[in-house]
Design a protein around this motif. Structure first.
Motif: not given
Length: 933
Positions: A396-400, A423-426, A435-443
């Protein structure tokens, strides 16, 4: 006016800036410092390690580092004392321009565990920039006919500093024609200009030179100057005039080139060329204004001619002049303020600051995997970015802090179920449309040793023939480990134990890598029938995990032992050199001797058969031998024509492949019933001793026969009386009815346990059959054996003459083999060699004697607990002795059937009696016999 500076002003300015330096902390986990711009290298900023609660000794091991985006190496941390200091020149104007707020955002990252702290260092402005005018000299053309109080606008100076350091005041050099119009604080546009206070006279003063000085509010003050060159013109009395001096226009960003901004219009009271107005941008306009806008000189229309970007500039100030064509030309001025409106034209940007990969599958919940920074160049809602994560993942994503997010572990991981996550973060802004952007993270999930090696089944059964070559491969064990790499590297080893007096490792070994099990030495079925041991499998993890599997190795018998003859005993010849006395008066079918042999093998390899070899010369022998009993009996009545000395060769062989055999020599002496019997013993001490011996033998033999016959009759009478008194309803057995011996449900002989033996005398056939049934079958008339019937491999050779029936009385073909029923056994078949049915046992076992073994041939299994001591078989000259013996006891001579000769031997007397006449007669007979022999 002029301002002079002292030599110590610069040092005083730096000292003053340092006095304003402060450090403080605020909430939300963020630390604030402040530092003046232009501070020297090494200037103390703050004790960052202490303020963050970090120990100095853990800065280096935890990889303490400070990063700032786009700020280079302006600030640095001394890892020895944890002090933040200035590393290179800081120019506030270069960093933030004219922005009121200017700060450097630092990200402090420490590992093990991963932590991130946010530090803001505010850059304080110092008065290091003097006011600057657009040019050093400005030319003004003013007609001499201009009235008093006429205003002539001037371009003010600019100061790169902010606050008090950028507040400018102006003063004009002393003159008698012009005064300076200063802008007031409330005005949106700071208007600066010259006001005509005295009428001009070109003839008196054609040119006027003035100096305009701008002074900022810093301490110390800095100034800037511009030279004003005023040329006095003649004639043109009216200048063009605009409707308003200030026009405000709102313009969206990204409008195409040629877009109309505004159309200006000025009026001139003059006529002709003096009233003809030409529009242009003021020479005082900034370069970025001239590059973005264009004004039509005739129509006064201002149009866009460059890219308008809100992120580049939020407003433009356009200075416009309207000049007539009079001589001299007069000009009117106005200002157009263009306010740029923001549109959502920038996509959010994501930046991964730190990645802690791969992550262990046993990582605790809340473990930080990555830090993500998002940004959007737009403003307002268009620049507010929120991040989301693709669903159905254990993260999960936590805003810091502001636009910072942490990617943390949300649920437990199991590499064996899923070892890789995409994982795909949008990132999406709040614009409309957004407008949106996505980034992939390989875990990648790192393996831990949480799975032990497992075998396909907990136990294996292996069959190995005995006499195997040393080092032969007998089996391969294989275990699987669900882990990876060294955690799944399995090695095998024996679980050591004792096998009798020896260690298990002297029998078998296992290859550590392949799991192949080898027999280190030849195995002997007669020594070891079952070898049970465990093999353990252990992985290479830390700590290692393991499991074990059980192997049952059954050693299968091979025909590696030839039959062995038992020593000769009473009533039977066990080999050459023994002898039996046979009366010529016996009829056909009389048992005269018995050959006994055993075989150390088991099963078919220990099933012995007997065969009488033909005599030399091809003479037909009056004797025959039982195929499976070894009993030698007559085929016809003996007569005087038969030789008094019979030598028989009996071939004893097993049923192995190939079969092994041994021969036994049996010596028989034929004796007439009316004379002293001849002995087969050789005389070794003279005629007198031989005669005496024959007399003794004759006397004792007669006594023994009488005693045995009397005992037989007495036993039959007593047994019949007891049976009839115990069961008055049953009555006596009819003649010719066989005696049935059946196994009970618990595996013992009901015949012996319930004392239901029945011996019947009277008319009818003198022979009796002894039959045994499997407990799973109901007692029924005996079935004839199938020619291809099989017997259990656990039935051993050399069975005792006692009857053993262990457990259920079922013979098995080996581990897991099918149950088999024993055939009926008869000891008195009229034609033994033609259809005689005998048990598949070793030699030396009486046809009425059975031995049963349980399971895979455990030699230590004991037999039934109760058996009758003796049975009297009608029609037989022998007393069958049945004793309960352990299954592993050795065969003794006394275990077998004994005939009258054995009883006679037991009754020998120490002293010999007889009259002399009888001695002479016997002596003569002995002499005659010796000569015959």
């Amino acid at each position: 006016m002029e301002i002079s500076w002292g030599r110590g002003q610069e040092s005083r300015r730096l000292l003053l800036s340092l006095l304003f330096f402060t450090t403080w902390k605020v909430g939300s986990g963020q630390i604030h410092y402040s530092v003046p711009e232009e501070a020297k290298h090494g200037t103390f900023v703050g004790r960052i390690a202490q303020d963050l609660g970090l120990e100095l000794a853990e800065l280096v091991p935890r990889l303490f580092r400070v990063a700032s985006k786009g700020r280079g190496d302006l600030l640095e941390v001394n890892l020895q004392n944890g002090i933040l200091f200035v590393n290179s020149r800081i120019d506030r104007e270069e960093l933030c321009g004219r922005s009121v707020e200017c700060s450097i955002h630092l990200e402090v990252v420490v590992e093990r565990p991963l932590q991130v702290f946010h530090v803001e260092v505010e850059v304080k402005d110092i008065n290091d920039n003097p006011p600057v005018f657009p040019r050093t000299q400005k030319n003004l053309y003013i007609a001499e006919s201009r009235p008093l109080d006429s205003r002539f606008p001037l371009e003010g100076a600019s100061d790169a500093d902010i606050g008090e350091n950028s507040l400018l005041t102006y003063r004009l050099s002393s003159n008698e024609y012009f005064s300076l119009e200063k802008p007031s604080k409330g005005e949106q546009v700071k208007r600066l200009g010259l006001v005509l206070r005295k009428l001009l006279d070109r003839e008196e003063a054609p040119e006027i030179f003035l100096v305009l000085t701008a002074t900022d509010g810093g301490k110390p003050e800095l100034t800037g100057t511009i030279q004003l060159h005023i040329t006095v013109l003649d004639a043109n009395d009216n200048a063009p005039a605009f409707d308003r001096t200030l026009y405000v226009v709102k313009l969206p960003e990204n409008v195409p080139n040629g877009t109309l901004v505004i159309k200006l219009s000025a009026s001139d009271l003059d006529e002709g060329l003096n009233g003809d107005i030409t529009y242009s941008l003021s020479t005082d306009s900034l370069p970025n204004v001239k590059s973005k806008f264009h004004i039509d000189p005739v129509t006064g229309e201002i149009m866009v001619m460059g890219h308008i970007d809100f992120e580049e500039s939020k407003s433009y100030e356009i200075l416009v002049e309207g000049i007539d064509k009079g001589q001299p030309p007069l000009a009117g001025h106005c200002t157009v303020m263009v306010e740029v409106e923001d549109t959502n034209d920038n996509v959010p940007v994501m930046e991964f600051k730190s990645l802690s990969l791969p992550i262990r599958e046993d990582a605790s919940l809340g473990t930080v995997i990555a830090l993500i920074r998002v940004s959007d160049l737009d403003s307002g809602a268009n620049g507010q970015v929120t991040c989301t994560l693709s669903p159905h993942v254990p993260f999960k994503l936590v805003s810091t802090f502001k636009n910072y997010y942490s990617l943390v572990l949300d649920s437990a991981l199991d590499r064996e179920k899923l070892s890789h996550y995409e994982l795909v973060v949008t990132a999406r802004d709040g614009g409309s449309p957004s407008l949106s952007a996505t980034a992939s993270v390989s875990v990648e999930v790192a393996d831990v040793n949480d799975n032990a090696p497992t075998f396909a089944q907990p136990e294996y059964t292996v069959f190995v023939k005995e006499n195997n070559p040393p080092g032969c491969h007998i089996f391969t064990v294989s275990a699987r480990d669900a882990d990876a790499q060294e955690n799944a590297l399995v090695s095998y080893s024996l679980v050591e134990r004792r096998v009798g007096e020896r260690a298990l490792s002297s029998y078998v070994s296992v290859h550590a890598e392949s799991g192949r099990v080898f027999a280190l030495q030849p195995l002997d079925h007669e020594e070891l029938e079952l070898l049970r041991f465990q093999v353990s499998a252990r992985d290479a993890g830390v700590p290692p995990l393991g499991s074990a599997v059980t192997l049952q190795v059954f050693v299968l018998d091979e025909n590696d032992h030839a039959p062995a003859l038992l020593p000769p005993g009473a009533g039977a010849g066990g080999g050459a050199g023994g002898g039996e006395l046979v009366w010529r008066a016996v009829g056909a079918g009389h048992v005269v001797a018995k050959v006994r042999a055993v075989d150390a093998d088991s099963g078919y390899n220990a099933w012995l058969s007997y065969e009488l070899l033909p005599a030399a010369g091809g003479a037909r022998s009056p004797f025959r031998v039982g195929l499976y009993t070894g009993e030698i009996s007559t085929t016809r009545a003996l007569d005087e024509a038969d030789a008094p000395r019979q030598r028989l060769l009996v071939l004893v062989k097993d049923h192995g492949e190939p079969a092994l055999a041994v021969t036994a020599t049996v010596l028989l002496s034929l004796v007439d019933s009316g004379q002293a019997p001849k002995t087969s013993l050789r005389a070794s001490s003279g005629a007198a001793d031989a005669e005496t011996a024959l007399v003794d033998v004759n006397v004792y033999l007669i006594i023994a026969i009488c005693a045995v016959s009397s005992l037989l009759v007495l036993t039959l009478l007593l047994y019949t009386a007891l049976r009839c008194s115990a069961s008055p309803t049953e009555g006596a057995c009819g003649p010719g009815k066989p005696v049935l011996v059946c196994s009970s449900a618990v595996g013992s002989l009901s015949y012996s346990h319930q004392r239901q033996q029945r011996v019947c005398s009277g008319e009818g056939p003198p022979k009796t059959d002894l039959m045994a049934f499997s407990p799973s079958l109901s007692p029924c008339p005996p079935r004839q054996p199938n020619p291809d019937w099989r017997y259990s491999a656990s039935l051993r050779a050399g069975m005792h003459s006692s009857v053993h029936l262990e457990e259920a009385g079922i013979l098995r073909a080996g581990p897991g083999g099918a149950d088999q029923q024993w055939p009926t056994v008869s000891s008195a078949t009229p034609e033994p060699e033609a259809g005689e049915v005998s048990p598949p046992v070793g030699a030396g076992v009486n046809s009425n004697s059975w031995t049963f073994k349980y399971g895979p041939g455990n030699p230590k299994q004991s037999g039934p607990s109760e058996l009758p001591d003796k049975f009297i078989i009608p029609g037989s000259p022998a007393i069958i002795s049945i004793r309960q013996e352990p299954a592993n006891s050795h065969i003794d001579k006394s275990d077998f059937i004994t005939f009258g000769k054995k009883e006679e031997t037991k009754k020998k007397k120490k002293k010999k009696k007889g009259n002399k006449t009888q001695e002479k007669k016997e002596k003569g007979n002995s002499t005659t016999d010796n000569s015959d022999q």
